[in-house]
Design a protein around this motif. Sequence first.
Motif, PDB file in Angstrom:
ATOM      1  N   LYS A   1       0.872  -1.176   0.000  1.00  0.00           N
ATOM      2  CA  LYS A   1       0.000   0.000   0.000  1.00  0.00           C
ATOM      3  C   LYS A   1       0.910   1.226   0.000  1.00  0.00           C
ATOM      4  N   ILE A   2       0.782   2.047  -1.038  1.00  0.00           N
ATOM      5  CA  ILE A   2       1.660   3.193  -1.219  1.00  0.00           C
ATOM      6  C   ILE A   2       0.813   4.444  -1.437  1.00  0.00           C
ATOM      7  N   ALA A   3       1.162   5.529  -0.759  1.00  0.00           N
ATOM      8  CA  ALA A   3       0.449   6.800  -0.909  1.00  0.00           C
ATOM      9  C   ALA A   3       0.561   7.294  -2.349  1.00  0.00           C
TER      10      ALA A   3
ATOM     11  N   ARG B   1      -7.572   0.725  -3.510  1.00  0.00           N
ATOM     12  CA  ARG B   1      -7.389   2.118  -3.126  1.00  0.00           C
ATOM     13  C   ARG B   1      -8.176   2.400  -1.854  1.00  0.00           C
TER      14      ARG B   1
ATOM     15  N   ASP C   1       0.687   4.012   4.634  1.00  0.00           N
ATOM     16  CA  ASP C   1       1.658   4.057   3.547  1.00  0.00           C
ATOM     17  C   ASP C   1       2.910   3.298   3.977  1.00  0.00           C
TER      18      ASP C   1
ATOM     19  N   TYR D   1      -0.615   7.373   7.644  1.00  0.00           N
ATOM     20  CA  TYR D   1      -1.853   7.087   6.930  1.00  0.00           C
ATOM     21  C   TYR D   1      -2.095   8.124   5.852  1.00  0.00           C
TER      22      TYR D   1
ATOM     23  N   CYS E   1      -4.038   5.697  -0.216  1.00  0.00           N
ATOM     24  CA  CYS E   1      -3.060   4.758  -0.771  1.00  0.00           C
ATOM     25  C   CYS E   1      -3.638   3.931  -1.906  1.00  0.00           C
ATOM     26  N   TYR E   2      -2.736   3.397  -2.695  1.00  0.00           N
ATOM     27  CA  TYR E   2      -3.062   2.486  -3.785  1.00  0.00           C
ATOM     28  C   TYR E   2      -2.313   1.177  -3.566  1.00  0.00           C
TER      29      TYR E   2
END
Length: 86
Positions: free
Chosen positions: A9-11, A58, A63, A69, A72-73
């Motif tokens: 999970k990445i911002a 999403r 992150d 937080y 994120c995707y």
Amino acid sequence: MLNDYYEFKIAGHWLPALVNDDFTGLSDAEANLVEDWIYPHLRQLPDMTVAVLFDEGRGFAEDEITGLYADCYAVRLYFTNNNLGN
């Protein structure tokens, strides 16, 4: 052939740097965060390809680059797993 992946999970604001190697808009400290996060993966997975799951995964989550937080995707790092089938 890419046949395995890790998912994170990445911002969203990190995506241009991860996907297109475009660090425009990031401070030097932020660019260093991204590079420090991705470098171990690049070293271990030299044939890595980055894919973003825009339609799924999403949401507001932690992150994995900063631990904060954010929106994120799901990001997948695809790679060739030479150990498959062995």
